[in-house]
Motif scaffolding. Structure first.
Motif, PDB file in Angstrom:
ATOM      1  N   UNK B 112       0.831  -1.209   0.000  1.00 44.06           N
ATOM      2  CA  UNK B 112       0.000   0.000   0.000  1.00 44.06           C
ATOM      3  C   UNK B 112       0.859   1.251   0.000  1.00 44.06           C
ATOM      4  N   UNK B 181       9.105   4.571  11.274  1.00 44.45           N
ATOM      5  CA  UNK B 181       8.700   3.158  11.366  1.00 44.45           C
ATOM      6  C   UNK B 181       7.477   2.977  12.261  1.00 44.45           C
ATOM      7  N   UNK B 182       7.299   3.900  13.221  1.00 41.27           N
ATOM      8  CA  UNK B 182       6.188   3.765  14.164  1.00 41.27           C
ATOM      9  C   UNK B 182       4.856   4.228  13.589  1.00 41.27           C
ATOM     10  N   UNK B 183       4.879   4.978  12.488  1.00 40.25           N
ATOM     11  CA  UNK B 183       3.616   5.568  12.029  1.00 40.25           C
ATOM     12  C   UNK B 183       3.236   5.137  10.614  1.00 40.25           C
ATOM     13  N   UNK B 184       3.719   3.968  10.153  1.00 41.03           N
ATOM     14  CA  UNK B 184       3.380   3.539   8.792  1.00 41.03           C
ATOM     15  C   UNK B 184       2.068   2.767   8.777  1.00 41.03           C
ATOM     16  N   UNK B 185       1.190   3.092   7.829  1.00 37.03           N
ATOM     17  CA  UNK B 185      -0.081   2.358   7.747  1.00 37.03           C
ATOM     18  C   UNK B 185       0.147   0.880   7.434  1.00 37.03           C
ATOM     19  N   UNK B 186      -0.824   0.052   7.809  1.00 34.27           N
ATOM     20  CA  UNK B 186      -0.766  -1.376   7.479  1.00 34.27           C
ATOM     21  C   UNK B 186      -0.556  -1.509   5.974  1.00 34.27           C
ATOM     22  N   UNK B 187       0.220  -2.503   5.576  1.00 39.64           N
ATOM     23  CA  UNK B 187       0.427  -2.700   4.147  1.00 39.64           C
ATOM     24  C   UNK B 187       1.660  -1.990   3.620  1.00 39.64           C
ATOM     25  N   UNK B 188       2.420  -1.318   4.500  1.00 41.59           N
ATOM     26  CA  UNK B 188       3.648  -0.660   4.062  1.00 41.59           C
ATOM     27  C   UNK B 188       4.783  -1.685   3.981  1.00 41.59           C
ATOM     28  N   UNK B 189       5.611  -1.578   2.939  1.00 43.18           N
ATOM     29  CA  UNK B 189       6.822  -2.398   2.855  1.00 43.18           C
ATOM     30  C   UNK B 189       8.050  -1.505   2.982  1.00 43.18           C
ATOM     31  N   UNK B 209      10.567  -2.944  16.212  1.00 47.53           N
ATOM     32  CA  UNK B 209       9.317  -2.182  16.298  1.00 47.53           C
ATOM     33  C   UNK B 209       8.140  -2.978  15.738  1.00 47.53           C
ATOM     34  N   UNK B 210       8.330  -4.294  15.585  1.00 42.64           N
ATOM     35  CA  UNK B 210       7.192  -5.141  15.242  1.00 42.64           C
ATOM     36  C   UNK B 210       6.989  -5.384  13.758  1.00 42.64           C
ATOM     37  N   UNK B 211       7.956  -4.982  12.920  1.00 48.17           N
ATOM     38  CA  UNK B 211       7.812  -5.251  11.482  1.00 48.17           C
ATOM     39  C   UNK B 211       8.182  -6.706  11.213  1.00 48.17           C
ATOM     40  N   UNK B 212       7.270  -7.497  10.625  1.00 45.24           N
ATOM     41  CA  UNK B 212       7.626  -8.878  10.295  1.00 45.24           C
ATOM     42  C   UNK B 212       8.595  -8.908   9.109  1.00 45.24           C
ATOM     43  N   UNK B 215       7.913  -7.996   5.411  1.00 42.24           N
ATOM     44  CA  UNK B 215       7.802  -6.595   4.967  1.00 42.24           C
ATOM     45  C   UNK B 215       9.158  -5.939   4.725  1.00 42.24           C
TER      46      UNK B 215
END
Lengths: 201, 316
Positions: B112, B181-189, B209-212, B215
């Protein structure tokens, strides 16, 4: 006839809180004790929400914060009147969420795969949305002929809500449609139907 | 099969800074430039001082525009000769042989939004990315890290882009990146390209910061292929022995010896250069073989992998 090795049939494992997540939300289609549906909720290091469908008009869906116990983070509970009520609020929540979010869905297959579909449409990856089965095995069945979805099917044969065809409920599952495929049972010999069995109580 | 090559004419070469130079290349025979995608690189065959070097450079041009290909080359102090040759000896009108563009750093079409983190010359693949995002209207955000003395160079390269999407940082403090990194909408790569220290720090921060991992994407300039202990490759079927030096790859050493070895991506990704190993133990550096194949020591990808043993006998 229905027991098959079709690979699209989902396989579920017990849910566990993904320690790498920064915020967690567990959604359930029935009120269940949180510890019953997911491991690690009481030791989660990040905020956790638990949304359930209470199936009663006596709930207001307002957040109920629970005080933290021990070193755990606060838990926010919300109860919804019905599945569409929860899904509606979930769509809004997903639209505001940021990367780092983890979603967990537990309940009947029709519910958990509707949640998974919303999650996918919101941009969540499979690794960020986990599903587990609980409750009835009844199936959502997609009629491959008229494209109607028939809910709450518990038998090996079911009449399509759309065209009335007698459908064989296959193990072939579509994540896209969140439903099992139903194929006309007597297409080749009209009127000849196999016995109906109660397979998905 | 040796990868196909295409002759390219240097249509323009422009210095951007004392160490950065941009090249515009057009097909020497006319017609359209070979197709590429965002993140693709071009491997130039440079004949300098009797040596043949095959250096890869990220394409910076818009892949949709087939009129030309563009690259930017950093003159490296410890150059093996390629970047110095391009900076000092190549002039407008010269023809350079090049491999067809290959892409080891493709973007995720279903994303996205695209968050890019580059360091120094690592910006280059993102220039092609951004051209694609701007054409498609896909949201993007760039964080570029560079030395203070090069800030103006990179500002000029990015000047025509929306200022709200471009963030240039001249220190290694990652606070601004953490905020992003903390404010990216879902679906960001997330994509990163640049010095290893910057890429590792960015990837580690994102994961914390929780990025799998699914991504997270990084480009390594093919550094994996470079260097290691020298060894001898014995080509059993051809009956020749090839000495592989510390600074060259197995594939390049075989090519220098006149062997027409199979290859395609030259980056350890495609599997085209796979050769059976008869004796010896490969040191696997590719991204293609699975763990069982690696453990068997029966296969090697010659473009990036080397040998743990002084002799490696290949079925070639």
């Amino acid at each position: 006839m229905l027991v098959s090795d079709i690979k699209s049939r989902p396989v579920y494992e017990r849910l566990g809180v993904d320690a790498s997540g920064r915020r967690h939300l567990v959604v359930s289609d029935a009120p269940r004790p949180l510890a019953e549906v997911i491991d690690g909720a009481d030791s989660a290091a990040a905020p956790l929400g638990y949304w359930v469908v209470a199936a009663t008009s006596a709930v207001d869906a307002q957040p109920q914060a629970e005080p933290a116990t021990g070193n755990a983070v606060p838990l926010e509970r919300r109860a919804f009147r019905a599945v569409p009520h929860l899904l509606d609020r979930l769509s809004h929540r997903l639209a505001q969420e940021t990367v780092g979010f983890r979603l967990y869905a537990v309940g009947e297959e029709g519910f958990v795969w509707n949640v998974a579909k919303l999650a996918r449409e919101a941009g969540l990856e499979a690794a960020e949305c986990r599903t587990a089965h609980a409750g009835s095995l009844r199936r959502r069945v997609f009629c491959v002929h008229c494209k109607t979805i028939t809910e709450d099917v518990t038998t090996s044969l079911a009449a399509c809500d759309g065209c009335g065809a007698h459908l064989v409920v296959r193990d072939h599952f579509s994540r896209h449609l969140a439903a099992f495929m139903g194929v006309q049972a007597d297409a080749e010999a009209p009127g000849e139907l196999p016995p109906v069995e109660e397979l998905f109580p | 099969m040796t990868a196909l090559t295409v002759p390219l004419r240097v249509a323009a070469t422009v210095p951007l800074s004392p160490t950065l130079r941009a090249f515009t290349l057009i097909p020497a025979d006319g017609g359209l430039a070979p197709p590429s995608g965002p993140g693709a690189h071009l491997r130039l065959h440079l004949r300098s001082g009797g040596k043949l070097l095959r250096n890869a450079y990220s394409l910076t041009s818009n892949p949709e525009d087939r009129s030309h290909l563009s690259i930017i080359v950093r003159r490296v102090a410890a150059s093996r000769g390629g970047s110095a040759f391009l900076h000092e000896e190549v002039a407008e009108g010269d023809v350079i042989e090049a491999g067809l563009p290959a892409n080891l750093f493709p973007l995720v079409r279903t994303a996205r939004k695209h968050l890019m983190v580059s360091g120094g010359i690592g910006l280059t693949p993102f220039l092609a990315y951004i051209a694609a995002f701007e054409a498609a209207g896909t949201p993007w955000e760039l964080h570029h890290f560079c030395r203070p003395d090069e800030r103006a160079v990179f500002e000029a390269l990015l000047a025509r882009l929306p200022a709200s999407r471009v963030h240039i940082h001249c220190d290694m403090a990652l606070g601004a990146l953490e905020d992003a990194l903390l404010r990216q909408p879902l679906g960001t790569h997330f994509y990163t390209c640049g010095p290893a220290a910057l890429m590792e720090a960015g990837l580690a921060l994102a994961q914390a910061l929780g990025w799998p991992k699914v991504r997270l994407h990084s480009e390594s300039f093919g550094g994996a292929a470079e260097g290691g202990a020298p060894f001898v490759a014995v080509l059993r079927r051809s009956g020749i022995e090839v000495a592989v030096g510390a600074e060259t790859s197995l594939l390049a050493a075989m090519e220098a010896a006149g062997v027409d070895a199979p290859c395609l991506c030259r980056g350890g990704a495609c599997g085209q250069c796979l050769i059976e190993v008869a004796e010896g133990e490969p040191e696997h550096r590719d991204h293609f073989l699975d763990e069982a194949e690696r453990a068997s020591n029966r296969l090697i990808m010659t473009c990036v992998s080397r040998s743990r043993t002084p002799r490696l006998v290949l079925e070639l």
